[in-house]
Design a protein around this motif. Structure first.
Motif, PDB file in Angstrom:
ATOM      1  N   TYR A   1      -1.011  -1.442  -4.427  1.00 55.34           N
ATOM      2  CA  TYR A   1      -1.937  -0.323  -4.572  1.00 55.34           C
ATOM      3  C   TYR A   1      -1.259   1.017  -4.355  1.00 55.34           C
ATOM      4  O   TYR A   1      -0.422   1.171  -3.455  1.00 55.34           O
ATOM      5  CB  TYR A   1      -3.078  -0.443  -3.552  1.00 55.34           C
ATOM      6  CG  TYR A   1      -4.019  -1.582  -3.819  1.00 55.34           C
ATOM      7  CD1 TYR A   1      -4.731  -1.670  -5.010  1.00 55.34           C
ATOM      8  CD2 TYR A   1      -4.200  -2.582  -2.869  1.00 55.34           C
ATOM      9  CE1 TYR A   1      -5.596  -2.722  -5.247  1.00 55.34           C
ATOM     10  CE2 TYR A   1      -5.064  -3.633  -3.100  1.00 55.34           C
ATOM     11  CZ  TYR A   1      -5.761  -3.698  -4.297  1.00 55.34           C
ATOM     12  OH  TYR A   1      -6.609  -4.751  -4.539  1.00 55.34           O
TER      13      TYR A   1
ATOM     14  N   TYR B   1       0.843  -1.201   0.000  1.00 56.20           N
ATOM     15  CA  TYR B   1       0.000   0.000   0.000  1.00 56.20           C
ATOM     16  C   TYR B   1       0.878   1.250   0.000  1.00 56.20           C
ATOM     17  O   TYR B   1       1.569   1.518   0.985  1.00 56.20           O
ATOM     18  CB  TYR B   1      -0.908   0.017   1.231  1.00 56.20           C
ATOM     19  CG  TYR B   1      -1.812  -1.182   1.334  1.00 56.20           C
ATOM     20  CD1 TYR B   1      -3.097  -1.157   0.805  1.00 56.20           C
ATOM     21  CD2 TYR B   1      -1.366  -2.349   1.945  1.00 56.20           C
ATOM     22  CE1 TYR B   1      -3.928  -2.264   0.889  1.00 56.20           C
ATOM     23  CE2 TYR B   1      -2.192  -3.460   2.037  1.00 56.20           C
ATOM     24  CZ  TYR B   1      -3.461  -3.414   1.504  1.00 56.20           C
ATOM     25  OH  TYR B   1      -4.280  -4.512   1.581  1.00 56.20           O
TER      26      TYR B   1
ATOM     27  N   VAL C   1      -2.815   4.056  -3.043  1.00 55.03           N
ATOM     28  CA  VAL C   1      -4.086   4.370  -2.389  1.00 55.03           C
ATOM     29  C   VAL C   1      -4.475   5.813  -2.700  1.00 55.03           C
ATOM     30  O   VAL C   1      -3.677   6.739  -2.496  1.00 55.03           O
ATOM     31  CB  VAL C   1      -3.966   4.163  -0.869  1.00 55.03           C
ATOM     32  CG1 VAL C   1      -5.289   4.477  -0.179  1.00 55.03           C
ATOM     33  CG2 VAL C   1      -3.538   2.728  -0.568  1.00 55.03           C
TER      34      VAL C   1
ATOM     35  N   VAL D   1      -8.246   2.743   3.883  1.00 57.10           N
ATOM     36  CA  VAL D   1      -7.176   1.752   3.738  1.00 57.10           C
ATOM     37  C   VAL D   1      -7.641   0.485   4.411  1.00 57.10           C
ATOM     38  O   VAL D   1      -7.894   0.461   5.610  1.00 57.10           O
ATOM     39  CB  VAL D   1      -5.861   2.234   4.376  1.00 57.10           C
ATOM     40  CG1 VAL D   1      -4.819   1.126   4.346  1.00 57.10           C
ATOM     41  CG2 VAL D   1      -5.347   3.456   3.650  1.00 57.10           C
TER      42      VAL D   1
ATOM     43  N   ASN E   1      -1.661  10.719   0.165  1.00 58.15           N
ATOM     44  CA  ASN E   1      -2.332  11.225   1.350  1.00 58.15           C
ATOM     45  C   ASN E   1      -1.428  12.257   2.021  1.00 58.15           C
ATOM     46  O   ASN E   1      -0.441  11.917   2.662  1.00 58.15           O
ATOM     47  CB  ASN E   1      -2.647  10.088   2.320  1.00 58.15           C
ATOM     48  CG  ASN E   1      -3.607  10.501   3.410  1.00 58.15           C
ATOM     49  OD1 ASN E   1      -3.546  11.629   3.898  1.00 58.15           O
ATOM     50  ND2 ASN E   1      -4.481   9.598   3.807  1.00 58.15           N
TER      51      ASN E   1
ATOM     52  N   THR F   1      -8.668   8.382   1.365  1.00 61.66           N
ATOM     53  CA  THR F   1      -9.591   7.275   1.162  1.00 61.66           C
ATOM     54  C   THR F   1      -9.368   6.214   2.225  1.00 61.66           C
ATOM     55  O   THR F   1      -8.494   6.340   3.079  1.00 61.66           O
ATOM     56  CB  THR F   1      -9.419   6.668  -0.241  1.00 61.66           C
ATOM     57  OG1 THR F   1     -10.511   5.809  -0.526  1.00 61.66           O
ATOM     58  CG2 THR F   1      -8.119   5.873  -0.345  1.00 61.66           C
TER      59      THR F   1
ATOM     60  N   LEU G   1       0.963   5.124   0.243  1.00 62.89           N
ATOM     61  CA  LEU G   1       0.098   6.202   0.728  1.00 62.89           C
ATOM     62  C   LEU G   1       0.625   7.588   0.356  1.00 62.89           C
ATOM     63  O   LEU G   1       0.254   8.583   0.983  1.00 62.89           O
ATOM     64  CB  LEU G   1      -0.045   6.112   2.248  1.00 62.89           C
ATOM     65  CG  LEU G   1      -0.557   4.800   2.833  1.00 62.89           C
ATOM     66  CD1 LEU G   1      -0.754   4.933   4.334  1.00 62.89           C
ATOM     67  CD2 LEU G   1      -1.846   4.360   2.170  1.00 62.89           C
TER      68      LEU G   1
ATOM     69  N   ALA H   1      -6.828   6.128   6.468  1.00 67.26           N
ATOM     70  CA  ALA H   1      -5.372   6.244   6.536  1.00 67.26           C
ATOM     71  C   ALA H   1      -4.999   7.594   7.146  1.00 67.26           C
ATOM     72  O   ALA H   1      -4.248   8.359   6.594  1.00 67.26           O
ATOM     73  CB  ALA H   1      -4.773   6.121   5.148  1.00 67.26           C
TER      74      ALA H   1
ATOM     75  N   TRP I   1     -12.104   1.372  -6.798  1.00 65.39           N
ATOM     76  CA  TRP I   1     -10.735   1.717  -7.180  1.00 65.39           C
ATOM     77  C   TRP I   1      -9.776   0.548  -6.979  1.00 65.39           C
ATOM     78  O   TRP I   1      -8.837   0.358  -7.759  1.00 65.39           O
ATOM     79  CB  TRP I   1     -10.244   2.947  -6.414  1.00 65.39           C
ATOM     80  CG  TRP I   1     -10.035   2.764  -4.943  1.00 65.39           C
ATOM     81  CD1 TRP I   1     -10.904   3.101  -3.952  1.00 65.39           C
ATOM     82  CD2 TRP I   1      -8.894   2.190  -4.288  1.00 65.39           C
ATOM     83  NE1 TRP I   1     -10.384   2.775  -2.720  1.00 65.39           N
ATOM     84  CE2 TRP I   1      -9.149   2.221  -2.891  1.00 65.39           C
ATOM     85  CE3 TRP I   1      -7.692   1.656  -4.733  1.00 65.39           C
ATOM     86  CZ2 TRP I   1      -8.248   1.738  -1.949  1.00 65.39           C
ATOM     87  CZ3 TRP I   1      -6.784   1.172  -3.792  1.00 65.39           C
ATOM     88  CH2 TRP I   1      -7.059   1.213  -2.423  1.00 65.39           C
ATOM     89  N   SER I   2     -10.012  -0.255  -5.918  1.00 67.81           N
ATOM     90  CA  SER I   2      -9.116  -1.390  -5.662  1.00 67.81           C
ATOM     91  C   SER I   2      -9.262  -2.454  -6.744  1.00 67.81           C
ATOM     92  O   SER I   2      -8.284  -3.080  -7.154  1.00 67.81           O
ATOM     93  CB  SER I   2      -9.402  -1.998  -4.292  1.00 67.81           C
ATOM     94  OG  SER I   2     -10.659  -2.658  -4.263  1.00 67.81           O
TER      95      SER I   2
END
Length: 310
Positions: free
Chosen positions: A230, A184, A232, A238, A189, A236, A186, A303, A267-268
């Protein structure tokens, strides 16, 4: 008294056999066909012992990796054997963990932030040389120098920031890895940084849930485990899936309907399959869906780190 009729009948059969050259044999006794032995039922699954959890801070951990101490507190409150260490004594703790497993086998969980994430992989490599399995490794923005995930790791999760200078370890698995893998990134973010990524209470909750479920997960084949990677989306949810699984597309399925049916964000699904969210699907087509080996009861986590506590 001798039965004359039976003697005459036997003599007639004997004469007929002699005239045709056929040997006379006693009537064969038919034996009932032996029934094929039924396969024994598989032994019932017995939950594993509670895992032993080793957490590792990053550099200057008492100042910048305090989230690992808070996670250790939550795991201990949940009834687990959990201890947090400095990454500088990594190999010494690794030797202790391996010796403990050999004396009393129990699932090993390794969780590390920054250099502590690198340490988690180092201990996994040490355990691989001793044929000791590692049930779960979670690295949180590990250092760039972090090695690859070895084959003895059953489940691996990396939560990181690809644009981080202090962390940013984009950890991959060694060739031939068949375990459960999820990564993941991030970086989109803006509220998450290297020094607060390990402090998210929501991420902590998911980790505690995963560790709680770990002993109850029955042995499963890892042939169908599809690695997940991903980026992310910003702000959004997590959700820490274990890996992906391939499912066939049925007539009438859409990306959105599959996402809804499997309770995953659209989205995933799009990223798992490198497809746009409105892609047209063909019946029989294989599509990767993220999954939990045991579905969690709580909702997904944001997240968003909780306010830092000094």
């Amino acid at each position: 008294m001798i039965d004359l009729r039976r003697l005459l009948a036997l003599a007639a059969v004997t004469l007929l056999a002699l005239s045709t050259g056929t040997a006379v044999a006693s009537p064969a006794k038919t034996k009932p066909a032996a029934a094929a032995p039924a396969a024994p039922p598989p032994p019932p699954f017995e939950p594993l012992p509670p895992p032993k959890i080793y957490l590792f801070r990053g550099a200057m951990g008492p100042f910048f990796s305090t989230g690992m101490d808070r996670l250790e507190e939550k795991l201990t409150q949940a009834g687990f054997s959990a201890n947090v260490y400095e990454f500088t004594i990594c190999r010494w703790i690794g030797d202790r963990a391996i010796s403990s497993y050999k004396e009393t086998p129990a699932p090993i969980v390794l969780i590390g932030h920054s250099m502590g994430g690198l340490c988690s992989i180092v201990i996994s490599e040490m355990a691989a040389k001793e044929n000791v399995p590692i049930s779960l490794v979670i690295t949180i923005d590990p250092a760039h120098a972090t090695g690859d995930v070895p084959l003895n790791v059953e489940r691996f999760i990396n939560i990181y920031l690809s644009d981080s200078v202090l962390g940013g370890g984009n950890v991959v698995a060694v060739p031939g890895y068949r375990g459960h893998y999820a990564s993941y990134d991030l970086k989109e973010n803006a509220r998450v940084s290297h020094i607060n990524i390990e402090k998210s209470d929501d991420i902590h909750r998911q980790i505690v849930d995963m560790v709680t479920q770990l002993p109850r997960i029955p042995p499963q084949t890892q042939v169908d485990a599809v690695p997940l990677r991903y980026l992310v989306p910003a702000n959004t949810l997590v959700e820490l899936w274990d890996s992906g699984v391939r499912l066939p597309v049925r007539r009438g399925d859409t990306m959105e309907s599959i996402a809804v049916a499997n309770r995953v964000p659209l989205w995933s699904l799009a990223q798992s399959n490198s497809l746009p969210e409105n892609a047209t699907l063909t019946p029989g087509q294989s599509i990767v869906v993220p999954r939990h080996l045991m579905p969690p009861e709580p909702t997904a986590a944001m997240a968003t780190p909780s306010p830092a506590r000094r």
